[in-house]
Design a protein around this motif. Structure first.
Motif, mmCIF file in Angstrom:
data_model
loop_
_atom_site.group_PDB
_atom_site.id
_atom_site.type_symbol
_atom_site.label_atom_id
_atom_site.label_comp_id
_atom_site.label_asym_id
_atom_site.label_seq_id
_atom_site.Cartn_x
_atom_site.Cartn_y
_atom_site.Cartn_z
ATOM 1 N N SER A 169 0.842 -1.189 0.000
ATOM 2 C CA SER A 169 0.000 0.000 0.000
ATOM 3 C C SER A 169 0.881 1.244 0.000
ATOM 4 C CB SER A 169 -0.903 0.013 1.225
ATOM 5 O OG SER A 169 -1.614 1.246 1.288
ATOM 6 N N THR A 170 0.448 2.223 -0.767
ATOM 7 C CA THR A 170 1.170 3.500 -0.783
ATOM 8 C C THR A 170 0.676 4.420 0.325
ATOM 9 O OG1 THR A 170 -0.426 4.504 -2.293
ATOM 10 C CG2 THR A 170 1.446 3.333 -3.276
ATOM 11 N N GLY A 171 -0.461 4.074 0.912
ATOM 12 C CA GLY A 171 -1.060 4.975 1.894
ATOM 13 C C GLY A 171 -1.786 6.137 1.242
ATOM 14 N N LYS A 172 -1.879 6.139 -0.071
ATOM 15 C CA LYS A 172 -2.553 7.221 -0.792
ATOM 16 C C LYS A 172 -4.017 6.848 -0.975
ATOM 17 C CE LYS A 172 1.548 9.112 -1.671
ATOM 18 N NZ LYS A 172 2.000 10.403 -1.122
ATOM 19 N N VAL A 173 -4.931 7.642 -0.386
ATOM 20 C CA VAL A 173 -6.365 7.374 -0.470
ATOM 21 C C VAL A 173 -7.071 8.656 -0.896
ATOM 22 C CG1 VAL A 173 -8.423 6.635 0.784
ATOM 23 C CG2 VAL A 173 -6.200 5.634 1.343
ATOM 24 N N THR A 174 -7.994 8.542 -1.858
ATOM 25 C CA THR A 174 -8.802 9.699 -2.285
ATOM 26 C C THR A 174 -10.254 9.271 -2.369
ATOM 27 O OG1 THR A 174 -8.497 9.178 -4.619
ATOM 28 C CG2 THR A 174 -6.901 10.685 -3.635
ATOM 29 N N ASP A 175 -11.177 10.229 -2.310
ATOM 30 C CA ASP A 175 -12.610 9.935 -2.408
ATOM 31 C C ASP A 175 -13.332 11.028 -3.185
ATOM 32 O OD1 ASP A 175 -12.392 11.963 -0.619
ATOM 33 O OD2 ASP A 175 -13.594 11.021 0.964
ATOM 34 N N THR A 176 -12.753 11.448 -4.293
ATOM 35 C CA THR A 176 -13.347 12.493 -5.112
ATOM 36 C C THR A 176 -13.529 11.995 -6.535
ATOM 37 O OG1 THR A 176 -13.009 14.721 -6.018
ATOM 38 C CG2 THR A 176 -11.040 13.422 -5.580
ATOM 39 N N ASN A 177 -14.506 12.569 -7.230
ATOM 40 C CA ASN A 177 -14.710 12.184 -8.630
ATOM 41 C C ASN A 177 -13.888 13.040 -9.589
ATOM 42 O OD1 ASN A 177 -16.079 14.598 -8.473
ATOM 43 N ND2 ASN A 177 -18.060 13.797 -9.139
ATOM 44 N N GLN A 178 -13.021 13.890 -9.048
ATOM 45 C CA GLN A 178 -12.121 14.663 -9.882
ATOM 46 C C GLN A 178 -10.905 13.815 -10.256
ATOM 47 O OE1 GLN A 178 -13.019 17.772 -10.890
ATOM 48 N NE2 GLN A 178 -14.911 17.338 -9.758
ATOM 49 N N THR A 179 -10.241 14.203 -11.340
ATOM 50 C CA THR A 179 -9.021 13.512 -11.734
ATOM 51 C C THR A 179 -7.942 13.773 -10.686
ATOM 52 O OG1 THR A 179 -9.555 13.664 -14.067
ATOM 53 C CG2 THR A 179 -7.253 13.280 -13.508
ATOM 54 N N SER A 180 -7.377 12.699 -10.156
ATOM 55 C CA SER A 180 -6.401 12.820 -9.078
ATOM 56 C C SER A 180 -5.007 12.511 -9.596
ATOM 57 C CB SER A 180 -6.748 11.861 -7.934
ATOM 58 O OG SER A 180 -8.018 12.168 -7.392
ATOM 59 N N SER A 181 -4.016 13.236 -9.090
ATOM 60 C CA SER A 181 -2.606 13.011 -9.412
ATOM 61 C C SER A 181 -1.905 12.547 -8.149
ATOM 62 C CB SER A 181 -1.963 14.291 -9.941
ATOM 63 O OG SER A 181 -0.583 14.095 -10.139
ATOM 64 N N ILE A 182 -1.242 11.392 -8.228
ATOM 65 C CA ILE A 182 -0.590 10.803 -7.057
ATOM 66 C C ILE A 182 0.843 10.449 -7.425
ATOM 67 C CG2 ILE A 182 -0.617 8.844 -5.463
ATOM 68 C CD1 ILE A 182 -3.617 8.747 -5.770
ATOM 69 N N ASN A 183 1.782 10.724 -6.525
ATOM 70 C CA ASN A 183 3.181 10.354 -6.697
ATOM 71 C C ASN A 183 3.554 9.260 -5.702
ATOM 72 O OD1 ASN A 183 3.646 12.227 -8.735
ATOM 73 N ND2 ASN A 183 4.229 13.840 -7.286
ATOM 74 N N ILE A 184 4.229 8.230 -6.212
ATOM 75 C CA ILE A 184 4.721 7.144 -5.363
ATOM 76 C C ILE A 184 6.236 7.255 -5.296
ATOM 77 C CG2 ILE A 184 4.822 4.649 -5.045
ATOM 78 C CD1 ILE A 184 2.340 4.453 -6.829
ATOM 79 N N ASP A 185 6.774 7.472 -4.110
ATOM 80 C CA ASP A 185 8.217 7.671 -3.973
ATOM 81 C C ASP A 185 8.837 6.781 -2.904
ATOM 82 O OD1 ASP A 185 7.120 8.841 -1.771
ATOM 83 O OD2 ASP A 185 7.851 10.869 -2.192
ATOM 84 N N LYS A 186 8.124 5.742 -2.479
ATOM 85 C CA LYS A 186 8.655 4.847 -1.456
ATOM 86 C C LYS A 186 9.441 3.721 -2.102
ATOM 87 C CE LYS A 186 5.019 5.583 2.010
ATOM 88 N NZ LYS A 186 3.965 4.903 2.822
ATOM 89 N N ASN A 187 10.753 3.740 -1.910
ATOM 90 C CA ASN A 187 11.623 2.651 -2.379
ATOM 91 C C ASN A 187 11.411 2.329 -3.861
ATOM 92 O OD1 ASN A 187 12.595 2.239 0.336
ATOM 93 N ND2 ASN A 187 10.703 1.098 0.750
ATOM 94 N N VAL A 188 11.314 3.371 -4.690
ATOM 95 C CA VAL A 188 11.092 3.196 -6.132
ATOM 96 C C VAL A 188 12.406 3.392 -6.869
ATOM 97 C CG1 VAL A 188 9.930 4.109 -8.172
ATOM 98 C CG2 VAL A 188 8.682 3.882 -6.016
ATOM 99 N N ASP A 189 12.721 2.480 -7.770
ATOM 100 C CA ASP A 189 13.932 2.528 -8.597
ATOM 101 C C ASP A 189 13.490 2.694 -10.051
ATOM 102 O OD1 ASP A 189 16.257 2.178 -10.022
ATOM 103 O OD2 ASP A 189 16.893 0.373 -8.942
ATOM 104 N N SER A 190 13.927 3.757 -10.713
ATOM 105 C CA SER A 190 13.482 4.032 -12.086
ATOM 106 C C SER A 190 13.954 2.979 -13.076
ATOM 107 C CB SER A 190 13.972 5.422 -12.534
ATOM 108 O OG SER A 190 15.393 5.461 -12.566
#
Length: 643
Positions: free
Chosen positions: A248-269
């Motif tokens: 889990s990223t811990g990222k939670v939303t509850d809107t009908n709008q377009t959401s932008s989320i960044n995941i930066d936990k232990n990510v290797d490009s």
């Protein structure tokens, strides 16, 4: 007394009535005439939407039959239009009036009914991932039908009628596309409304519509994603390494709008990740979005190119293609999910390029992290070969063959020229000359020989040495001999000259000689040409002279008199010829008798007939010849034998 059909009127009482489609009706105007007609409507008295019909009279002996397709059942008629068919485009009931005469006037009314056929206005809601709720809008269209049929796509069918409310259906397997159609119960109605479809995949009010729309891996190891959620539904973002467990990223939303989320936990490009969204449904469980994979791109600098390789996308069920970007602009598309490499050669030196690969499905785009690379280049190999060809009196063409290494997409081929015997070379090519075949139009090859040298410079400003000079050959023509300038065309030394017969493409080596005797009688065509070629001692440089052209037309030299008197002067009737393939001559006396005949041009007449001296006087002759292409010629004339 015969009553004219269209000149009388009836007055009737109007009263209410009921009828079955196509039955005779009364109710006012001409519909209440005492004398009845008879007709049918084809193909049907009733139809849905646009209805095209023909009116067919069935009253025997009727005259002047005409129809009013939409009679108001009130008005008297004057001159009735003689319409035998009609097209009804609007929903409603239409009265068709038939008028005519059979001794006396008659009329008859029947009804045509046009029923509704428009699509039903309906909506779909999905819950628990398996329950479908269809809402039929109760309006004039839905009420016009006897019932509405709902086909759930899994073999089950439901019926809706006004006042039925919403219709539910549960699926044991995957949700199907649902069709909704207005229907009529009467067996006399052979039509239905238009079919409308409700697709669960397109339902916005369902949590199934919560899906990832865009993913992009950043250089610094951050995954950015876009999705459109649903108001009041808590949606959580999960990710995992390829073939790993979801976190889990811990990222939670509850809107009908377009959401932008960044995941930066232990990510290797440089690694591949799988992403999904999880939302609670109304049945106490969770529902997952489709999985989306990040893309990984490799950019490897090579000699004269950059090699690109990328990871394969996760699934090809709805795969559309890959798109390769360079500096933000698309440069190549790939439609196969297994096309994973590309070599970019359209590059300049000393320029760093930034690449990205994007995988597209029908609903999502996934972008790799950008990768930068700069093309490698070494000093180019020296030019492998060059040739100079005298093409015309004012044109010399030069061709260059490059080495293998150090080549770039853009380059500059430098061409310099001087007159033979001079060391003052002058650049004659334009800056950034991209043509390996160079045309020099500023020459006079009829009088002067020119020397050229060449140098290749790639886009990294790395260049070859100049080639050794290649000089043009100045070829001159005489009737049966070729001669050319004796100045050697190469400073590195001459290997040999050769004479090229252009039509047969044969070469005759002549060593270092600067002349060549021609055998004009053994040429394959009546028109032919020669040029001289020279090769340098290294074999890398070649020079071609200007072409010399000849025409072989038949030539005959025939004397008009000869004196066979023994003084050894003009003793024989002797014919000489050039470019002759076959020959025949006949000589005749004044009575037309043959006194001499030969098939050899060298076999001449000595002025005798059967061994005896022929009398002096005029003799006629006839020659039959062919040229070297077997084209026939005939020449006739007279010759005077002097005694």
């Amino acid at each position: 007394m015969r009553i004219p059909l269209l000149s009388f009127f009836f007055v009737f009482y109007i009263f209410q009535f009921s009828c079955v489609y196509g039955q005779e009706i009364v109710g006012g105007g001409m519909c209440d005439a005492p004398i009845k007609g008879a007709f049918e409507v084809s193909p049907s008295y009733v139809g849905c939407g646009k209805l095209e019909v023909d009116f067919i009279n069935t009253l025997a002996g009727a005259d002047n039959v005409a129809y009013i397709p939409n009679y108001d059942r009130v008005s008297p008629i004057g001159e009735a239009p003689k319409e035998l068919s009609a097209t009804y485009n609007t929903v409603g009931t239409y009265t068709v009036l038939q008028v005519g005469s059979k001794g006396v006037g008659f009329s008859l009314c029947k009804q045509v009914h046009v029923l509704e056929n428009k699509k039903i206005d309906a909506s779909l809601e999905i819950s628990c991932g398996k329950l479908a709720l269809v809402k039929i809008v109760e309006n004039n269209i839905s009420k016009a039908y006897d019932y509405v049929e709902i086909n759930w796509g899994d073999g089950d069918i439901s019926e809706w009628r006004p006042g039925s409310g919403n219709i539910n259906h549960g699926y044991s397997g995957a949700l199907q596309k649902i069709s909704v159609q207005g229907k009529y119960s009467s067996s006399s109605v052979n039509c239905s409304g238009q079919v409308g479809f409700l697709d669960p995949a397109n339902v916005e009010n369902s949590i199934e519509s919560i899906q990832i729309n865009r993913v992009e891996m950043q250089e610094e190891g951050i995954i950015s994603l876009l999705y459109k959620g649903k108001e009041g539904v808590s949606t959580e973002v999960f990710y995992s390494e390829l073939n790993g467990d979801y976190l889990s990223t811990g990222k939670v939303t509850d809107t009908n709008q377009t959401s932008s989320i960044n995941i930066d936990k232990n990510v290797d490009s440089e690694k591949e990740y799988i992403l999904k969204l999880t939302s609670p449904n109304s049945c106490g469980g969770n529902i997952d979005s489709r999985e989306v994979k990040t893309m990984v791109l490799e950019a490897t600098p090579l000699e004269g190119e950059i090699s690109l390789k990328w990871s394969r996308y996760i699934d090809d069920n709805d795969f559309v293609g890959y798109q390769l970007f360079r500096d933000g602009a698309p440069i190549q598309s790939f439609t196969s999910i297994d096309e994973l490499t590309f070599s970019d050669k359209d590059l300049d030196c000393n320029t760093t390029y930034k690449y990205q690969i994007a995988a597209s499905t029908s609903q999502v785009n996934s972008f790799s992290a950008p990768k930068s690379a700069k093309m490698l280049s070494s000093t180019p190999d020296n030019i492998e070969g060059a040739s100079v060809t005298v093409t015309d009196n004012n044109l010399i063409t030069a061709d260059v063959v490059l080495g293998e290494n150090g080549l770039t997409n853009s380059y500059n081929l430098i061409v310099e020229r001087t007159e033979q015997g001079s060391a003052n070379f002058v650049k004659i090519s334009d800056d950034q000359n991209q043509d390996l075949r160079f045309e020099d139009k500023g020459v006079n090859t009829a009088t002067t020989s020119y020397c050229y040298r060449f140098k290749y410079e790639n886009s990294c400003q790395l260049s070859t040495d100049f080639t050794e000079p290649v000089c043009s050959i100045l070829l001159r023509q005489s009737p049966q001999e070729l001669t050319w300038n004796n100045a050697v065309p190469f400073t590195e030394g001459l290997d040999s000259y050769a004479v090229i017969q252009n039509e047969s493409n044969t070469q005759t080596p002549v060593g270092l000689s600067t002349n060549y005797q021609l055998d004009l009688n053994n040429q394959p065509k009546t028109e032919f040409s020669f040029r001289i070629t020279a090769k340098s001692k290294s074999g890398n440089l070649v020079s071609f002279s200007n072409p010399i052209r000849y025409e072989q037309n038949v030539m005959l030299l025939i004397p008009d008199a000869f004196t066979p008197n023994g003084d050894n002067i003009n003793e024989r009737f002797e014919i000489k010829g050039l470019f002759v393939n076959s020959f025949k001559i006949s000589v005749f006396n004044r009575w037309g008798q043959v006194v001499f005949q030969s098939s050899e041009i060298l076999n001449s007449w000595d002025g005798t007939i059967n061994g005896a001296l022929a009398p002096g006087g005029y003799y006629t002759y006839k020659t039959e010849i062919t040229d070297i292409e077997n084209k026939p010629f005939v020449k006739e004339g007279t010759v005077f034998l002097i005694r």
